[in-house]
Write an enzyme that holds these catalytic residues in place. Structure first.
Site, short mmCIF file in Angstrom:
data_model
loop_
_atom_site.label_atom_id
_atom_site.label_comp_id
_atom_site.label_asym_id
_atom_site.label_seq_id
_atom_site.Cartn_x
_atom_site.Cartn_y
_atom_site.Cartn_z
N ARG A 45 -58.67 -24.47 -65.83
CA ARG A 45 -58.08 -24.26 -64.96
C ARG A 45 -57.29 -26.05 -64.96
NH1 ARG A 45 -60.18 -28.70 -64.29
NH2 ARG A 45 -59.15 -29.15 -62.51
N ALA A 47 -53.23 -27.66 -65.22
CA ALA A 47 -51.75 -27.47 -65.75
C ALA A 47 -51.81 -27.07 -67.35
CB ALA A 47 -50.72 -28.54 -65.19
N ARG A 88 -51.64 -17.13 -62.02
CA ARG A 88 -51.33 -18.03 -61.22
C ARG A 88 -49.70 -18.37 -61.34
NH1 ARG A 88 -54.90 -21.75 -61.25
NH2 ARG A 88 -55.05 -22.67 -58.66
N GLN A 195 -63.09 -29.32 -57.59
CA GLN A 195 -63.13 -29.92 -58.68
C GLN A 195 -63.74 -31.09 -59.09
OE1 GLN A 195 -61.32 -27.59 -56.79
NE2 GLN A 195 -60.38 -25.93 -58.32
N ASP A 236 -49.24 -29.92 -61.54
CA ASP A 236 -49.08 -28.45 -61.75
C ASP A 236 -47.53 -28.40 -62.09
OD1 ASP A 236 -51.63 -28.55 -59.83
OD2 ASP A 236 -52.35 -26.53 -61.44
N LYS A 247 -52.56 -30.41 -56.14
CA LYS A 247 -54.33 -29.94 -55.49
C LYS A 247 -53.84 -30.02 -54.51
CE LYS A 247 -56.45 -27.14 -56.92
NZ LYS A 247 -56.85 -26.33 -57.05
#
Lengths: 352, 352
Positions: A45, A47, A88, A195, A236, A247
């Site tokens: 994960r 970007a 995604r 995360q 992202d 996020k």
């Protein structure tokens, strides 16, 4: 620093971040679908990292194609693009990587198919290497905002693990640390998938950078108590007007920073800037499964059975809350981004 | 609605909220220390509830005292006060309950000690009953702010479980629901101890009030998307100037509400208002063990071993972010609170 992903014997080795910090294991991806599975289930994960994985997934998708001519070859490759683009929706880097690989093929259409297959593997490797260089450049630009003794808040993981290495938001921190500046990082744990707790605090600790873990809802109080000097986060997808998708929770951090007079920086490789997107409210926001919220770590239920859940994976921070955007090409005010995609724009003119 | 705490055969039965929503079990407390342990380990939590528990703990502390005269009796009771006051620093209701029981004794000093012991048990029962009546009054005042169809955000649990019953922040919601208004509650999960996920969403669901669980970091995004109409939270201690101490994260919610033009209400029984405290920055803020953050549910480790943690249990929301304070005596602007403690203040004058 542990490697996020790399080529080994023609397979894409992807660090399974869902297992961190307990286990350090890699998934050996030998086809596009395996890479897509890693992205969907967030084994990889961040970007930039899923941009690199996309390039690798395309290269893997090319290998079994039996077409002999260029036209048939790129036609057969379409399904790999499709599979990866469907993983995604929010991070623009997937689209960016698809475009880059397509562009690469167009520039080499005269090569034989078997050569193209090898070249795609190499090109994906270049995307990875360049990413690390880009992050180091972000570090060189961003370090200017970090004074000795700075207390830096970050949200989620825009660290080495979110990239080919070195990280975006962590790049200025790593550079400051390497320069001997004493810094202290506060890492938001970043629910639901944690995360910040599992990845950011782990990678900074591993690299000897002082880090303190906090719950997401504690960030505001620390700012209000004067315990945070600046915020650096990743993105992202950043729109042309400087609105920043990142996020879930980033928006709250940004508003709180502004309210407390604390600068809020976004570390964004230009691959994360979507110049085709006029504003942030058009950025697609992924909503994920309720179980991410109700089952912590996929193991422990923390809520009544059958409870209704909203699980937005991202939010959009309007440009007005963003002090500056740190890219590999310089540092820009969000309102100047729109000038960066103009043919021949004089970047120096817009740099902070 | 399940009972938070009650007297049974001379013991204080305290619902063990650390086990919710999985198990519904009560701790049978037969002395002051057992009540104190329940408060320290948050088997019972919520300012009003720990106020009631304190009154019960004092009554329990009185029972074994062998002194015959009033003077010796109240002297021997001092250690019970001390034990309970040392449990948790932020909620003023512990001090309030100690003061109330002391005052009660002073008003009945001519009674024989054995009678006083029985009267203390009854008085603690009255504190419990009054609390429920107070919450219902908060509900009657607060319901005026809830329109049919309202989407209400709350943080932590200021519900029935935080009180003798009915709740403070939940009181206007329960009243609106009972009146047939269609409401929808968004419950912040409230890390680290997840009172929103485990308690608020559970008790509202049990009572048929539509509720959706979100992570703490999602609240801002929902506000910014226009999906929240008002916020109602509780308080552990509100200062005379209207600054509100409440569960960590409340400050962030309040700032975000203001930024998005959403009213932010605090449901506060007057027992939670500390008229002796001129402003919120003097309110003691409890910091709790790192394990609350790193071990979710006390079961699953979510962070690298030995990571540094800041775990503030509360934060202070400055009065400027507070739209109004809903008490059992009416609804007040935060800046009007200082008038409420004036001898003979005409409350009607200050009501919104």
């Amino acid at each position: 620093m542990v490697r996020t992903l790399y080529w080994e014997d023609g397979a894409a080795m992807i660090l399974d971040q869902t297992k961190l910090p307990d286990e350090l294991t890699y998934v050996k991806c030998i086809d596009t679908d395996m890479v897509a599975e890693c992205i969907i289930n967030m084994r990889i994960r961040g970007a930039p990292a899923i941009g690199i994985a996309t390039a690798m997934g395309i290269a893997l998708g090319a290998q079994p194609i039996r077409a002999e001519g260029y036209g048939d070859f790129v036609k057969d490759l379409e399904s790999a693009y499709k599979t990866l683009l469907a993983t995604r929706p929010t991070a623009v880097n997937i689209e960016w990587a698809v475009d880059r690989m397509k562009f690469f093929l167009e520039n080499h259409k005269s090569e034989p198919v078997e050569t193209l297959k090898k070249m795609l593997i190499e090109e994906a490797g270049k995307v990875l290497e360049e990413d690390i260089e880009i992050n180091k450049a972000i570090g060189r630009y961003g370090v200017a905002f970090i004074k000795d003794g700075a207390r830096i808040l970050t949200h989620c993981n825009a660290g080495g693990l979110a990239t080919g290495g070195y990280g975006t938001a962590t790049a200025p921190m790593r550079t400051a640390h390497a320069e001997g500046k004493k810094i202290h990082v506060y890492a938001d744990e970043t629910r639901p998938l944690l995360q910040g707790a599992r990845l950011t605090s782990w990678e900074l600790k591993e690299d000897g950078i002082p880090v303190t873990l906090i719950t997401d809802n504690c960030a505001g109080a620390l700012m209000n108590r004067g315990e945070i000097d600046l915020v650096i986060v990743g993105t992202d997808r950043t729109a042309r007007n400087g609105d920043v998708a990142n996020k879930i929770g980033t928006y709250m951090v940004a508003v709180l920073a502004k309210e407390n007079g604390i600068p809020f920086y976004v570390a964004a490789p230009t691959s994360s800037i979507d110049f085709s997107m006029p504003s942030g409210d058009m950025i697609p926001i992924e909503e994920r499964a309720p179980e991410e919220v109700t089952m912590v770590y996929g193991k422990v239920s923390i809520a009544p059975e059958g409870i209704s859940v909203r699980n937005l994976a991202f939010d959009v921070t309007p440009a007005k809350y963003v002090t500056a955007i740190i890219t590999e090409k310089g540092v820009f005010r969000p309102e100047d981004l729109k000038n960066l995609d103009e043919e021949g724009a004089d970047l120096e003119k817009f740099r902070l």
